[in-house]
Design a protein around this motif. Structure first.
Motif, PDB file in Angstrom:
ATOM      1  N   LEU A  39       0.853  -1.103  -0.023  1.00 37.36           N
ATOM      2  CA  LEU A  39      -0.091   0.028   0.030  1.00 37.36           C
ATOM      3  C   LEU A  39       0.904   1.055   0.032  1.00 37.36           C
ATOM      4  CD1 LEU A  39      -3.035   1.114   0.421  1.00 37.36           C
ATOM      5  CD2 LEU A  39      -2.596   1.163   2.701  1.00 37.36           C
ATOM      6  N   GLN A  43      -2.083   6.038   0.427  1.00 39.96           N
ATOM      7  CA  GLN A  43      -3.124   4.971   0.583  1.00 39.96           C
ATOM      8  C   GLN A  43      -4.067   5.158  -0.907  1.00 39.96           C
ATOM      9  OE1 GLN A  43      -4.919   5.214   4.215  1.00 39.96           O
ATOM     10  NE2 GLN A  43      -3.210   4.353   5.434  1.00 39.96           N
ATOM     11  N   VAL A  46      -2.450   0.210  -4.306  1.00 40.27           N
ATOM     12  CA  VAL A  46      -2.156  -0.859  -3.902  1.00 40.27           C
ATOM     13  C   VAL A  46      -1.243  -1.778  -4.904  1.00 40.27           C
ATOM     14  CG1 VAL A  46      -4.144  -2.128  -3.531  1.00 40.27           C
ATOM     15  CG2 VAL A  46      -2.125  -2.799  -2.221  1.00 40.27           C
ATOM     16  N   LEU A  61      -5.556  -4.885   3.858  1.00 41.95           N
ATOM     17  CA  LEU A  61      -6.088  -3.468   3.908  1.00 41.95           C
ATOM     18  C   LEU A  61      -7.109  -3.078   4.870  1.00 41.95           C
ATOM     19  CD1 LEU A  61      -6.607  -2.980  -0.264  1.00 41.95           C
ATOM     20  CD2 LEU A  61      -4.766  -2.540   1.397  1.00 41.95           C
ATOM     21  N   TYR A  64      -6.473  -0.720   7.485  1.00 42.62           N
ATOM     22  CA  TYR A  64      -6.261   0.831   7.440  1.00 42.62           C
ATOM     23  C   TYR A  64      -7.508   1.478   6.894  1.00 42.62           C
ATOM     24  CZ  TYR A  64      -1.478  -0.608   7.125  1.00 42.62           C
ATOM     25  OH  TYR A  64      -0.028  -1.201   7.488  1.00 42.62           O
ATOM     26  N   VAL A  66      -9.061   0.576   4.215  1.00 42.48           N
ATOM     27  CA  VAL A  66      -8.710   1.056   2.662  1.00 42.48           C
ATOM     28  C   VAL A  66      -9.400  -0.049   2.015  1.00 42.48           C
ATOM     29  CG1 VAL A  66      -7.023   1.018   1.055  1.00 42.48           C
ATOM     30  CG2 VAL A  66      -6.923   2.342   3.104  1.00 42.48           C
ATOM     31  N   LYS A 146     -10.426   5.142   0.780  1.00 48.02           N
ATOM     32  CA  LYS A 146     -11.000   4.891   2.045  1.00 48.02           C
ATOM     33  C   LYS A 146     -12.312   4.426   2.189  1.00 48.02           C
ATOM     34  CE  LYS A 146      -8.822   5.835   5.316  1.00 48.02           C
ATOM     35  NZ  LYS A 146      -7.872   5.118   6.201  1.00 48.02           N
TER      36      LYS A 146
END
Length: 378
Positions: A39, A43, A46, A61, A64, A66, A146
């Motif tokens: 990543l 962010q 990836v 992920l 995070y 994400v 996100k």
């Protein structure tokens, strides 16, 4: 080996198409050890090695908060990233291939290329849906974003007595829910267990937000009488592990597909005819049939063009939701293959002809589940 060598490329081995993730009298390239996941600092993307499973990426992920646009089952590999790719986020972000920023690919002369919209753009476009015919992809750079830190979803199980009502819910989801609310995701899935002669629907239902109940756009899925619901606020990792748990390895399997414009009566007729056909084979040890209606909305198709286009030819959808109809069968013994698989082929071709007769057939073939006869159909 002479001047001609047949080879095949295997990520995590999900494909049942002969010659795809397997080969006889040739060389198998197993990518399993290319399992790195990186990543970037902000962010926004990836880099994923081609030997990873989807679950590996979710587990990396999720801490995070994400996400990336990939599939929904833990043990599946990344072959979908050169084929199409259905995900939790299709309705908002398009297909998985439309969210690949770059491919690292080894072409036939051994050169390692990094493709993108600005570097080798023709090859990059071709890899987005052209499958593994242009080289060996070793890494994918995926757009990342996100997520809110959780997701509401789970499997919902419906008895046979609810399936007529559920057909209406499935059609409405194709034409309204998935279109009007881009945070929704449902994979309608009918199952027939030959051993018990039991028919159910076991559908993953997901809302990509932190909520404590399904929104009105998905209310039909919980209002329809059901025998079990796993709906809860959870993490994506938990969902992909839950969805994968019901699919054992080691069985004889065949998957076939074709694509239609969403149509309420055709959905009902095809499932009814498939169930009637499967009754003839319930005596086959371990026989199980699976039928899915997998929507691709006009917005999902438009996102592909917004991200540089792909090789799928989905412009033929005419701004209407299309549905990839999946027909899968599994059973225990290879000795039963000749009794079941040719008949399955005939049945699926008959359903395709029925769709064409009713003016509902779309020319798109969902490559990951397509056999040779499927791929040659205009």
């Amino acid at each position: 080996m002479g001047s001609h060598c047949t080879f095949s490329i295997k990520g995590r081995g999900h494909s049942t198409v002969p010659g795809a993730a397997n080969v006889d009298d040739g060389v198998l390239m197993n990518m399993r050890d290319m399992d790195d996941i990186t990543l970037n600092q902000n962010q926004s993307n990836v880099v994923v090695g081609a030997g990873n499973s989807l679950g590996d990426v979710y587990r990396t992920l999720d801490p995070y908060n994400v996400s990336v646009v990939i599939g929904r089952y833990d043990s599946v590999g990344f072959g979908m990233m050169v084929a199409a790719g259905l995900s939790f986020f299709n309705n908002r972000d398009g297909l998985a291939i439309d969210n690949v920023e770059s491919y690292e690919v080894v072409i036939a002369n051994g050169t390692v290329l990094h493709t993108s919209r600005s570097s080798h753009p023709d090859l990059h476009w071709a890899l987005k849906g052209g499958n593994n015919n242009f080289g060996v992809v070793t890494h994918y750079t995926l757009r990342a974003f996100k997520n809110p830190g959780g997701v509401y979803g789970g499997l919902v199980t419906y008895p046979e007595s609810s399936l007529d009502q559920l057909n209406d819910v499935i059609y409405d989801y194709h034409t309204k829910g998935a279109v009007d609310d881009v945070l929704t995701h449902v994979l309608p899935a009918y199952g027939f267990n030959g051993t018990s002669n039991e028919t159910t629907n076991l559908s993953p239902v997901v809302y990509n937000s932190i909520v404590d109940a399904l929104p009105p756009s998905l209310s039909g899925w919980i209002d329809t009488p059901h025998t079990n619901s796993m709906l809860r606020l959870t993490k994506y990792t938990d969902l992909v592990e839950e969805f994968n748990a019901g699919y054992p390895e080691g069985l004889v399997q065949e998957q076939r597909v074709f694509t239609v414009y969403a149509h309420r009566q055709f959905f009902a007729d095809v499932w009814s005819l498939f169930r009637q056909w499967m009754q003839k084979y319930r005596h086959i040890k371990g026989f199980y049939g699976l039928h899915c209606n997998m929507p691709i909305t006009p917005r999902a198709i438009a996102q592909g063009y917004a991200n540089g286009g792909n090789a799928l030819g989905l412009e033929s959808s005419e701004n209407r939701t299309i549905s990839v109809l999946y027909f899968g069968i599994t059973f225990n013994n290879l000795a039963d293959r000749d009794r079941v698989l040719p008949a399955h082929d005939i049945f699926v071709n008959r359903m395709r002809a029925l769709a064409a007769e009713r003016g509902l057939l779309n020319r798109y073939m969902y490559f990951p589940f397509s056999l040779g006869p499927d791929r040659g159909t205009p």
